[in-house]
Every structure is written in C-alpha cells, then in structure tokens.
Design an enzyme around this catalytic site. Structure first.
Site, PDB file in Angstrom:
ATOM      1  N   HIS A   1       0.682  -1.200   0.568  1.00 25.21           N
ATOM      2  CA  HIS A   1      -0.514  -0.126   0.040  1.00 25.21           C
ATOM      3  C   HIS A   1       0.992   1.436  -0.610  1.00 25.21           C
ATOM      4  CE1 HIS A   1       1.060  -1.026   4.042  1.00 25.21           C
ATOM      5  NE2 HIS A   1       1.068   0.925   4.620  1.00 25.21           N
TER       6      HIS A   1
ATOM      7  N   ASP B   1       0.586   4.806   2.451  1.00 27.39           N
ATOM      8  CA  ASP B   1      -0.503   5.235   3.186  1.00 27.39           C
ATOM      9  C   ASP B   1      -1.817   6.012   2.841  1.00 27.39           C
ATOM     10  OD1 ASP B   1       1.155   4.222   5.380  1.00 27.39           O
ATOM     11  OD2 ASP B   1       2.287   5.347   5.004  1.00 27.39           O
TER      12      ASP B   1
ATOM     13  N   HIS C   1       4.490   0.273  -0.115  1.00 25.82           N
ATOM     14  CA  HIS C   1       5.696  -0.751   0.926  1.00 25.82           C
ATOM     15  C   HIS C   1       4.461  -1.444   1.615  1.00 25.82           C
ATOM     16  CE1 HIS C   1       3.658   2.793   2.968  1.00 25.82           C
ATOM     17  NE2 HIS C   1       3.517   1.857   4.357  1.00 25.82           N
TER      18      HIS C   1
ATOM     19  N   ARG D   1       6.327   6.353  14.554  1.00 21.40           N
ATOM     20  CA  ARG D   1       5.688   7.027  13.983  1.00 21.40           C
ATOM     21  C   ARG D   1       5.119   8.536  13.318  1.00 21.40           C
ATOM     22  NH1 ARG D   1       1.531   3.993   8.823  1.00 21.40           N
ATOM     23  NH2 ARG D   1       0.525   6.364   8.997  1.00 21.40           N
TER      24      ARG D   1
HETATM   25 FE   LIG Z   1       1.603   2.279   6.072  1.00 22.82          FE
END
Ligand SMILES: [Fe+2]
Length: 321
Positions: A111, A113, A265, A280
C-alpha cells in the site's frame, strides 16, 4: 529500458551525505543530527533527496518523540490516523509496540499510506526503538519504475483512468456490536470513497507512477466490474518486480522517511512474537493529480442495453425523490 535513479555525482554539492542503497529507490543520509533543528540548506537538501530517492534512511539517530515530531513538521502538518493506536495526548504520534499478545496490524499488504483520504500523506517517518533479532523488515517498491516498466500500449490505456479508494481494511475494527455498526456509519460519512488518478504525476519531479494498491483501492471507475478487477490485479502485481524494490533491514535508532507519492511498501510480519517497537509520524500531502487526460466513459464499458440512469422519464424507484 527503465532508467534507475541518477548517480549522485550529477547532484549539486549538498550539506548532507547521500549514499544510494537501491537501483531505483533508496538513499542513506548521514552528516545530519536530528536531535537538533536543521538549517534551511540541510532541510532543502533532504526535501529534494526525498522526492528523488523515495526512501531516506537516517542511521544512528537516537531521537526523542519530540525530535521526530519537530523533524516531521518541517515538511508539513502532521496528520492523525483515524484508525491507529495513537494516544490522546499526542495523537499525531503513532507507537507500534508489537510483541506477544499484540501482533502487528495488517500492514503486510502492499500500500501507499492512507490513500482512502482525499489528500493522502506525502510522506511517512518511522523510527525504530526496539527491533527483533530476526525479521521485521519493510519492503518498498518504486511505482514510477513499475509504471515505466509497462508497455507503451498499457501505459496509454491506463492514462486518464481513475480509481476509487476507501478504508476497507479497517472496517473489521467496528464489527461485533450495535455501537460499532453506528460508529462505522459515522466514519463512512467522514471518509467517503475517494477517486484518485491511476497514473499519478509527482508534484516535485513530474514523474508518472502507478497509484493503485491492494489495501485501499476498490475498483476502476466506469469499467465493467470484471474488467476493473482484472486490470487492478495486473497493476497491483507490478510491486512483485524484485528489481524495483528496496528491502530495508532495521537497526535500532534508525529513522526512515519515505515518499507516499510514488512508493508502495509492505511490512514483513515474520518476527512475532519477538518485540518490535517503532514510532511514526505522517505528513499531510496534496490532492493527487494525473496527466490531465480523462478516459471517455464509452471507451470503458460496452452495455448490452442503454443505462437506465440515462432516461429521465422512466418510472421512479422507491428510494428516488
Ligand atoms: Fe504503511
């Protein structure tokens, strides 16, 4: 023949040191301390390298959550993931602390993000705190290389197509109760399905890339369902080209900053029940745009009979006003 990223010798002198780590994407960045604010020249060099190389790896960065947020904010507003496990005090920071009893979320599907948003994030920063002894890599694929690897015929065919995305993998989080059902309906109102171009143009480099992914893309707009499914499957399989990938092996205190505008990724979930702890932040992006071409509806679908929707004087159905 597809061209790999340019050799760094062709890039102007930079305040940071870059070392390419993949043929089509990826560079290691040294000569910068992310515990301190960056000067303008260093920031510009990182911003440019991010758009060119897609994955920037900053090793040996023992940074705090505040450092991570400050670095992220240099590139734009930090966004809050609506379905993440972030805390209430600092919702823009996601902490993944996966271990026995808390397996990783379904991030092992390819995908980019949050493409269920109208403006998906331009980039994501992930910083490793605790890494498993074995496994837990992240694999990236250049969707620019994937697009350039298609035949001219297929490139022409997909130019001007649009695809519909939504937050389908997160819907299971609401299952099991009447309250969950109501909350899902509320989220479906906030995050309605969005349309993005199948071929996206990068706002910095101007390069084209494939912008459909198996995690969030539902169908190609205007096509017969079976044709849409076949085409999406074909395009989503492009990530399997090994030459277009970079597989990142994590060490503690590494920060990886990737570009969601031309990469996909997938996290490799082979480490459970070992512990893997990451932080993150995600940076707001622009509305994706394509080449300007628009596929004519009559070229996408042949109907056996005219569409009922095209007749205004037909008998109305019960839901219609
Ligand atoms: Fe991701």
């Amino acid at each position: 023949m597809i061209s790999p990223a340019p050799h760094l010798s062709s890039v102007a002198p930079s305040p940071i040191k870059l070392r390419r780590i993949g043929a089509f994407l990826g560079a290691e960045v040294t000569g910068v301390d992310l515990t301190k604010p960056l000067d303008a020249a260093t920031f510009e060099a990182i911003k440019q390298a991010h758009a060119e190389h897609g994955v920037l790896v900053f090793p040996h960065q023992q940074i705090s959550s505040e450092d991570l947020k400050r670095f992220g904010r240099m590139f734009g507003e930090l966004t809050v993931h609506p379905f993440s496990t972030s805390g209430k005090e600092q919702p823009e920071l996601i902490v993944y602390d996966n271990k026995e009893g808390n397996p990783p979320p379904p991030t092992d599907i390819w995908h980019s993000d949050e493409t269920f948003r109208e403006c998906p994030p331009m980039g994501t920063m992930l910083c490793s705190k605790i890494v498993p002894e074995i496994g837990g890599d992240t694999v990236f694929c250049s969707m620019t290389a994937a697009y350039e690897g298609l035949s001219d015929r297929l490139q022409k065919f997909i130019d001007g197509l649009e695809a519909v995305h939504d937050f389908k993998p997160f819907k299971q989080l609401f299952e099991g109760s009447e309250e969950g059902w109501k909350r899902l309906r509320a989220y479906e109102e906030i995050y309605r399905p969005v349309t993005h171009p199948v071929v996206r143009v990068h706002p910095v480099t101007g390069k084209k890339s494939l912008f459909v992914n198996p995690q969030f893309t539902l169908y190609i707009k205007g096509m017969e369902e079976s044709e849409s499914r076949d085409l999406l499957d074909r395009l989503c399989r492009c990530v399997n080209m090994l030459e277009h990938q970079y597989r990142h092996r994590w060490e503690p205190d590494m920060l990886v900053f990737w570009d969601n505008r031309f990469l996909q990724h997938a996290a490799v979930h082979d480490y459970y029940p070992q512990r893997r702890m990451m932080e993150r932040v995600t940076i707001k992006g622009d509305r994706p745009f394509g080449t300007g071409a628009v596929a004519a509806p009559e070229e996408l679908r042949k109907l056996k009979a005219p569409s009922v929707m095209s007749f205004k004087d037909r008998p109305k159905r019960q839901h219609e006003l």
